[in-house]
Motif scaffolding. Structure first.
Motif, PDB file in Angstrom:
ATOM      1  N   ALA A  34       0.858  -1.196   0.000  1.00  0.00           N
ATOM      2  CA  ALA A  34       0.000   0.000   0.000  1.00  0.00           C
ATOM      3  C   ALA A  34       0.884   1.233   0.000  1.00  0.00           C
ATOM      4  O   ALA A  34       2.079   1.160   0.241  1.00  0.00           O
ATOM      5  CB  ALA A  34      -0.898   0.001   1.223  1.00  0.00           C
ATOM      6  N   ILE A  67      -3.194  -2.781  -2.112  1.00  0.00           N
ATOM      7  CA  ILE A  67      -4.338  -2.357  -1.308  1.00  0.00           C
ATOM      8  C   ILE A  67      -4.664  -0.941  -1.768  1.00  0.00           C
ATOM      9  O   ILE A  67      -3.879  -0.016  -1.543  1.00  0.00           O
ATOM     10  CB  ILE A  67      -4.005  -2.385   0.189  1.00  0.00           C
ATOM     11  N   GLU A  89      -6.985   1.086  -0.810  1.00  0.00           N
ATOM     12  CA  GLU A  89      -7.504   1.983   0.223  1.00  0.00           C
ATOM     13  C   GLU A  89      -6.474   3.064   0.542  1.00  0.00           C
ATOM     14  O   GLU A  89      -5.360   2.767   0.961  1.00  0.00           O
ATOM     15  CB  GLU A  89      -7.832   1.179   1.485  1.00  0.00           C
ATOM     16  N   VAL A 139      -5.220   3.305   4.590  1.00  0.00           N
ATOM     17  CA  VAL A 139      -5.004   1.984   5.168  1.00  0.00           C
ATOM     18  C   VAL A 139      -4.542   2.073   6.624  1.00  0.00           C
ATOM     19  O   VAL A 139      -4.921   1.246   7.454  1.00  0.00           O
ATOM     20  CB  VAL A 139      -4.037   1.153   4.288  1.00  0.00           C
TER      21      VAL A 139
END
Length: 69
Positions: free
Chosen positions: A14, A38, A40, A43
């Motif tokens: 990430a 990831i 997001e 995170v």
């Protein structure tokens, strides 16, 4: 990590470098594993919230939390 995970387990990444295709390819080459990004952007905040819920005696479900974002 290699000693405590399955040999076919993916590597999760990430952050800023996760947006670099070249960096992801390097991770895959070095680890011999699939690298999964990831997406997001927060995170760290999500992880902190899951830890806080656990500290309060809750049983947070990571999959459900990810779907709510």
């Amino acid at each position: 990590m290699r000693t405590i995970t399955a040999s076919d387990a993916p590597v999760f990444t990430a952050g800023g470098w996760a947006r670099s295709r070249g960096w992801i390819e390097i991770k895959q080459t070095v680890t011999g594993r699939t690298a999964r990004v990831i997406a997001e952007p927060e995170v760290t905040a999500v992880g902190s919230a899951l830890l806080a819920a656990h500290a309060l005696g809750r049983q947070p479900d990571v999959t459900t939390a990810a779907r709510l974002l």
